[in-house]
Enzyme design. Structure first.
Site, PDB file in Angstrom:
ATOM      1  N   TYR A  32       9.339   6.054  10.476  1.00 23.82           N
ATOM      2  CA  TYR A  32      10.370   6.492   9.534  1.00 23.82           C
ATOM      3  C   TYR A  32       9.768   7.545   8.608  1.00 23.82           C
ATOM      4  CZ  TYR A  32      15.108   6.111   7.954  1.00 23.82           C
ATOM      5  OH  TYR A  32      16.437   6.379   7.722  1.00 23.82           O
ATOM      6  N   HIS A  34       8.475  10.793   6.506  1.00 23.86           N
ATOM      7  CA  HIS A  34       9.035  11.714   5.509  1.00 23.86           C
ATOM      8  C   HIS A  34       7.960  12.737   5.124  1.00 23.86           C
ATOM      9  CE1 HIS A  34       6.712   9.247   2.782  1.00 23.86           C
ATOM     10  NE2 HIS A  34       7.391   8.162   3.154  1.00 23.86           N
ATOM     11  N   GLU A  35       8.254  13.545   4.112  1.00 20.72           N
ATOM     12  CA  GLU A  35       7.314  14.630   3.731  1.00 20.72           C
ATOM     13  C   GLU A  35       5.949  14.089   3.303  1.00 20.72           C
ATOM     14  OE1 GLU A  35      10.477  14.567   2.863  1.00 20.72           O
ATOM     15  OE2 GLU A  35      11.300  16.584   2.582  1.00 20.72           O
ATOM     16  N   HIS A  37       4.313  11.596   4.756  1.00 20.76           N
ATOM     17  CA  HIS A  37       3.547  11.492   6.007  1.00 20.76           C
ATOM     18  C   HIS A  37       3.197  12.891   6.531  1.00 20.76           C
ATOM     19  CE1 HIS A  37       6.041   7.701   6.108  1.00 20.76           C
ATOM     20  NE2 HIS A  37       4.830   7.207   6.292  1.00 20.76           N
ATOM     21  N   GLN A  61       1.342  -7.598   8.624  1.00 19.90           N
ATOM     22  CA  GLN A  61       1.227  -7.280   7.198  1.00 19.90           C
ATOM     23  C   GLN A  61       2.497  -7.631   6.417  1.00 19.90           C
ATOM     24  OE1 GLN A  61       0.510  -2.965   8.169  1.00 19.90           O
ATOM     25  NE2 GLN A  61       1.683  -2.589   6.317  1.00 19.90           N
ATOM     26  N   SER A 190       9.428   5.351   2.631  1.00 21.34           N
ATOM     27  CA  SER A 190      10.450   5.005   3.633  1.00 21.34           C
ATOM     28  C   SER A 190      11.453   4.026   3.021  1.00 21.34           C
ATOM     29  CB  SER A 190       9.787   4.363   4.855  1.00 21.34           C
ATOM     30  OG  SER A 190       8.785   5.220   5.359  1.00 21.34           O
TER      31      SER A 190
HETATM   32  O1  PAF Z   1       0.622   2.524   4.925  1.00 26.11           O
HETATM   33  C1  PAF Z   1       1.186   2.132   5.969  1.00 26.11           C
HETATM   34  O2  PAF Z   1       2.186   2.676   6.428  1.00 26.11           O
HETATM   35  C2  PAF Z   1       0.626   0.906   6.702  1.00 26.11           C
HETATM   36  O3  PAF Z   1       0.175  -0.049   5.797  1.00 26.11           O
HETATM   37  C3  PAF Z   1      -0.459   1.255   7.726  1.00 26.11           C
HETATM   38  C4  PAF Z   1      -1.697   1.842   7.062  1.00 26.11           C
HETATM   39  C5  PAF Z   1       0.096   2.250   8.737  1.00 26.11           C
HETATM   40  C6  PAF Z   1      -0.876   0.002   8.479  1.00 26.11           C
HETATM   41  O4  PAF Z   1       0.182  -0.582   9.157  1.00 26.11           O
END
Ligand code: PAF
Length: 285
Positions: A32, A34-35, A37, A61, A190
């Site tokens: 998902y 966005h800018e 990432h 997680q 997100s």
């Molecule tokens: O920051 C995130 O999106 C998540 O915690 C990661 C580092 C991709 C691990 O699932």
């Protein structure tokens, strides 16, 4: 851009790149995109010859009752963004590919045993960082990158990954990248898509409180409590906001500090309606 679904595909492509003497950067994501990432991909493209992004909503997680099932997903859009920003390969595994025991379960975890993952977000998300370390450790083993790129928005995650890399002797450089914000200051996330129009406006109290803290430090305030009280009072004026925590901690150990001295992380998590948002700044005095 190569779309890899299996560990074997990633390993064989990375092996080819390494044979050619190319450096490899990894940008771990849960999709998902966005800018925020995109800025990680851009930095990875600047620093590495080849860039791999992982796109995987990691079940280990998420705690019971959290948003694992409803976490937003849009793989086609992710691929488009990644390709536009010069990513060379996206790793998009199934849950079973990552956790062969099935149902996103594993008996083998990476866990930091001191207080670091139990501060801040860890207080209300007790298994979160164990899941993050486990999946990131697995991604490091699969991709074997030279460098891995993480956003400063998840400041506690970044500090924990640095600690894991040190403690487990991963030969990987961890690169922290600045928070990317909307024009009005809201940190990109997100989870912002969960917000209604009114909640979106209310969510501005987070970045406003962060700016307030930065200004107080710049103006010479060194008493952490004075700063945290001012931030709390500001957030509490917003009826849709419910504070999870607002804290000042050592930028490396995540232990609470009373004085703003050295590298201090001022971090907050606030519910806007039922959406939990985080924001932070690093101050240096
Ligand atoms: O920051 C995130 O999106 C998540 O915690 C990661 C580092 C991709 C691990 O699932």
């Amino acid at each position: 851009m190569i779309i890899a679904k299996t560990v074997a595909e990633v390993r064989s492509q990375v092996r080819e790149w390494k044979k050619e003497g190319l450096t490899v950067g990894l940008v771990p994501t849960m999709g998902y995109l966005h800018e925020g990432h995109a800025s990680l991909i851009d930095e990875a493209v600047r620093q590495c010859d080849r860039v791999v992004a992982s796109d995987f909503v990691n079940p280990t997680q998420f705690g019971p009752g959290e948003d694992l099932e409803s976490y937003p997903r849009d793989f086609d859009h992710d691929c488009q963004l990644l390709e536009e920003h010069g990513c060379n390969m996206v790793f998009h595994p199934s849950v079973d590919e990552m956790y062969p025991d099935g149902n996103g379960k594993t008996d083998t975890y990476i866990e930091i045993l001191d207080d670091m993952p139990r501060q801040l977000c860890g207080k209300t998300r007790p298994i979160h960082f164990r899941g993050v370390c486990t999946v990131v450790g697995k991604l490091f083993n699969i991709v074997t990158p030279d460098k891995a790129f993480f956003g400063q928005k998840d400041a506690q995650q970044l500090a924990i990954i640095r600690r894991m890399v040190r403690d487990l002797s991963y030969g990987i450089e961890i690169v922290g990248c600045p928070i990317v914000r909307e024009n009005d200051g809201l940190a990109k996330s997100s989870r912002n898509t969960y917000l209604s129009e009114d909640e979106r406006k209310a969510a501005l109290v987070l970045s406003q409180a962060i700016r307030m803290a930065e200004k107080m430090v710049a103006d010479g305030e060194r008493d952490a409590k004075v700063i945290l009280d001012a931030m709390t009072a500001h957030v509490e004026k917003e009826p849709k906001a419910k504070i999870d925590y607002i804290s000042a901690v050592d930028g490396v150990t995540m232990a609470n500090v009373d004085k703003i001295e050295g590298n201090v992380l001022i971090a907050m998590a606030v519910y806007i309606g039922s959406t939990r948002l985080i924001d932070n700044c690093i101050v240096n005095a």
